[in-house]
Structure formats: C-alpha cells, structure tokens
Design a protein around this motif. Sequence first.
Motif, short mmCIF file in Angstrom:
data_model
loop_
_atom_site.label_atom_id
_atom_site.label_comp_id
_atom_site.label_asym_id
_atom_site.label_seq_id
_atom_site.Cartn_x
_atom_site.Cartn_y
_atom_site.Cartn_z
N HIS A 121 -67.69 -56.03 74.59
CA HIS A 121 -68.18 -54.67 74.82
C HIS A 121 -69.44 -54.65 75.69
CE1 HIS A 121 -65.25 -53.16 72.10
NE2 HIS A 121 -65.73 -53.80 71.06
N ASP A 210 -69.99 -53.65 67.33
CA ASP A 210 -68.86 -52.81 66.91
C ASP A 210 -68.85 -51.52 67.71
OD1 ASP A 210 -68.16 -54.59 64.92
OD2 ASP A 210 -69.38 -53.58 63.38
N PRO A 211 -67.67 -51.08 68.12
CA PRO A 211 -67.58 -49.73 68.71
C PRO A 211 -67.83 -48.69 67.62
CG PRO A 211 -65.55 -51.01 69.07
CD PRO A 211 -66.36 -51.75 68.05
N ARG A 212 -68.54 -47.65 67.96
CA ARG A 212 -68.68 -46.53 67.03
C ARG A 212 -68.72 -45.24 67.83
NH1 ARG A 212 -73.49 -46.19 62.76
NH2 ARG A 212 -72.30 -47.87 61.81
N GLY A 213 -67.76 -44.35 67.56
CA GLY A 213 -67.67 -43.13 68.36
C GLY A 213 -67.50 -43.50 69.82
N PHE A 216 -71.75 -47.85 70.56
CA PHE A 216 -71.63 -49.16 69.91
C PHE A 216 -72.73 -49.33 68.88
CE2 PHE A 216 -70.13 -49.31 74.25
CZ PHE A 216 -68.85 -49.82 74.09
N VAL A 217 -72.50 -50.24 67.95
CA VAL A 217 -73.56 -50.68 67.05
C VAL A 217 -73.73 -52.18 67.26
CG1 VAL A 217 -74.39 -50.77 64.68
CG2 VAL A 217 -72.81 -48.96 65.39
N HIS A 219 -75.18 -55.41 65.74
CA HIS A 219 -75.70 -55.99 64.50
C HIS A 219 -76.41 -57.29 64.84
CE1 HIS A 219 -73.27 -53.19 62.12
NE2 HIS A 219 -72.32 -53.40 63.02
N SER A 224 -79.22 -53.16 62.33
CA SER A 224 -78.17 -52.55 63.15
C SER A 224 -78.78 -51.50 64.06
CB SER A 224 -77.11 -51.90 62.26
OG SER A 224 -76.53 -52.90 61.44
N GLU A 226 -77.87 -48.65 67.18
CA GLU A 226 -76.84 -47.93 67.93
C GLU A 226 -77.25 -47.78 69.38
OE1 GLU A 226 -75.04 -44.42 66.31
OE2 GLU A 226 -75.77 -44.93 64.29
#
Lengths: 405, 103
Positions: A121, A210-213, A216-217, A219, A224, A226
Amino acid sequence: MNNIVIVGAGEAGGRAAIALRDGGYTGRLALIGEEVHAPYERPPLSKAAIVEPDEPRPTTISGGDRLGELDIERMTDVAVAAIERAERTLALSDGRRLGYDALILATGARARSLNLPGGEHALTLRSFEDAQRLRERIRAAERVIVIGGGLIGLELAAAARTLRREVTVLEADTRLLRRSTPEILASAVEARHVREGVEIAKGVRIERIDPRGRGFVVHSSLGSREADLVVGGIGALPRTELAVAAGLAVENGILVDAQLRTSDPDILAVGDCANFPHPLYPGRRMRLEAWRHAFASGAHAAQTLLGGDDAYAALPWFWSDQYDLTLQIVGLVEAGEAIVARELGDGATLLFHLDRDGRLVAAAGLGTIERIGKEIKLAERLIGRRASQSAAALADPGVNLKRLL
Amino acid sequence: MAEWIDACAKDDIDAEDVMRFDHGGKTYAIYRSPDGEFFATDGLCTHEKIHLAGGLVMDDIIECPKHNGRFNYKTGVAKGAPVCVNLATYPVRVQGDRVLIEI
C-alpha cells in the motif's frame, strides 16, 4: 565495432548513447528502455514535479529530440529477457533477438519495497508515472505518512508539507539520512522539518499497513496512525537480475573495473546498477544513486568503447532540495576521519571531511543555494587536488577557498 | 529601446567573480574576468532558473551553483549537459569607476 546496444534508457544510458555519437561512433546504436519516454532527468520527480502548480512533463536529457537527431534506435516498451553472452545476443521480451558487439548495462535501480503485511500500500517513487501518481495522491490527501527518513522520503515530506498536508515521517533508525549525510547536517535538516510542522519519529518499527475506508492505518511501535496516503522511501536496489543470470560478477551492483567494464570485457555497466572503484579512494568500491554519476559514468563508458583507457574518476556528488534548503555533498564522507566546519552565515554550514593525512576527501554543505553553491564547487576542486589543507583556513569564512587551490 | 544602465561600481566585484543585478523586473549577472574586464549575461541559468550570481567563476566560465551547468560568460555559450540553451549576453561599458550594461 559496429553494433552497440545500451540496456536502460535513463540518464546513464541516454548519456552513453549521446556521448558515443559525439565521440564519432557511426555504427548501429540501439537504446532499449521499458519506459515510453525519451531519457529524462529524475531529480525533479521528488521536488518540482510534486509541488509546481503546472502539470509536470518529463525533462528530456539534453533537451528536445537530440536522440532522434543522432540516429539512435530507441526501443521503448520492451524489456531484455536474457543476455546470451556466448552468442553476443540479447533475447527481448517480445521474442526478438538482437546481436551486439558491445553492450552497456544501464539498468538502474528499483525502489525497495516494504517487506511487511500491507507493504504494497505504500507508494514509491522511481519513474515519471510514479511522480504523477504521488502528485495526485498527495494533493487529494489530508494526512500523509512517509516511511523512511532518507533523501527521497524527506524530499517528498517537504513537498507534501509545502502543499500544506499533515505529514509524519517514520524512520526505523535512530537518526535521519544515515547513509548519505553527516549527523550535524542531518540534525539541521530534521530541525527544519519540525519547524515546518512535520512530525518526525525515529526508532520506529513498522508492523503492518491496513486499508481503512479510503485511507490506511499504519501499525507500528508508536501505535496506530491513520493516513490518506502512505509513501515508502526506504532506499533502492540495483537492478542486477540480467547480469546475475548472465553470470557476470555482481556484489551490491554489477562489478566493473576502472574503465567500467564488467567481468565480461564486451559488457560495461554504468549508473545506479554499477559498483565501481575510484582512483581518489583506493581500496574502496562504491555504488551511487545520483544524477552526476549517472551522467558521467554513461559518458565515460562511451569513451572506453571508443578506445579510451582513462579511469572513471568523476567525484561523487549529489544534492537534495527541501523547502528553500539545499544539501550538497561532494566526495566520500566515509573516507574522512576529522571534520572541520565553516559557518557561511544565515545558518548555512559547510563541513570539510579530512583523512588522516589532512587531505580533503569530502565536503557537505547545507543552506540556501546562494550560500553554499560556490563553496561546494571550490571544495570539489580542492578534493581533486589531493593536497593537505590547513584546518584553520578551511574553517575561516574570511579565507576565499579559491586562494587554497 | 536599449539603454545604458548603471549596474554597479567596479570595486563591487572581485576579479574572477560575479554579482547579481536586478533591473526592470529582470535579473542579470555581471562578471569581472581574471584580467579585469567586465561582462553581463542573463541572471538565471537556462536549466532550472537558478541565479548564476551564486555560482563559481573560473577563467571564462560561470558554473551554476545548483547543478553542473556551465557557460562561457563572455559569449553566453552553454558548455554541455545539463545545459543546452545559451545565455543571453549584454554589452558592458566602464565609465570612471562605474559599470554600465546596455539592456
């Protein structure tokens, strides 16, 4: 010699082609590149191409259509699948085969990817298209996380911050710019970023992305975070696959001799992919990812093929632009044992690196281009002289460096 | 209509050096050669629009502070990559201790 093929159409490959024609070579000359563009300058991609209001266009090396005028056969959008050394032939990705008398490898480097879950990502920068994508995504973002506090990461952080984005730089090391820049100057660069409002965290271990909406987040050991955009700037790897498969000697790049010949004398290597010795720094080998080296080694390979016997001796030199600051380093910092600082006013500093015999082996400057540009150029000439220098004279900004030449 | 503009005093520039001169919304570079002659060119490098006055003068050559761009400041001729576009030059006249350029 009547059939020269160059693999890689960046600055180094393009420059080799131009220098061959300028040097009088009239035989067949093919330049193979995966990119659709004529060879272009990469330095603006992390700077002006992101921040300038006008849509960027590739800056062709040597301007205009010089390559077209020079009867250079440009083969774009095709890759080399293999080098068949015994037949002196290239197998191309579209099935064609191409013979050569001499081959120049200018395959460059690729951005190192993040080897962790979700690492894909993180956008990286290498090509003009990468820069276009970053330009769009930075402009569409509110929050940007840059992973890696090296030159590319910090230039992109500066570009994003110049566009008023919220920017965080996460660096695994305990300091920024370790590979390229003396600590004193790296600290000054960091302080400037902080003053501009960039958040910088060092000693951070990234765990996953991690993808979020739509974002991304990230970690990490910091917790964490965003972001709308994650950028990866953790270095580059030389593209040596072809050379390895062909059985050429490779160790952190394609090993070449002083004339830039690989372990096969019909094959030369230049630019980011080459690992070379330098007459000013005996006993060392280096691999550089920088514009001057690309330019100069490309031109030097042409001289070798035209019958020259000179050792490649261009001094290592790079610059970085962040905000209105320019960082320029010439020579090999790690060859130095002592540092002498020269304060140039307005916070600009020039660091001279001297070896144990008091010879200047590198100089590093940080400040506005008006303050440091001329001084670095003089320092470069002093390095070339290989003479011992008085530390007191180097430190005194009242002493014109030209008088030491 | 070209006119002669008072740019600086002779003593403002050391031998084998350069200074910036701004006039009428444009920027120029004024040079003093090692043997004391004066010359003038456009002030910005033709490669990336950097002020040449921050650069290094060696003999007949000005080297842009930013990259490797080099020009002969007496003729404006670009001396090789990355610069490929020549610099405009301007006539210079010394009057007493003043340096004038025609722009």
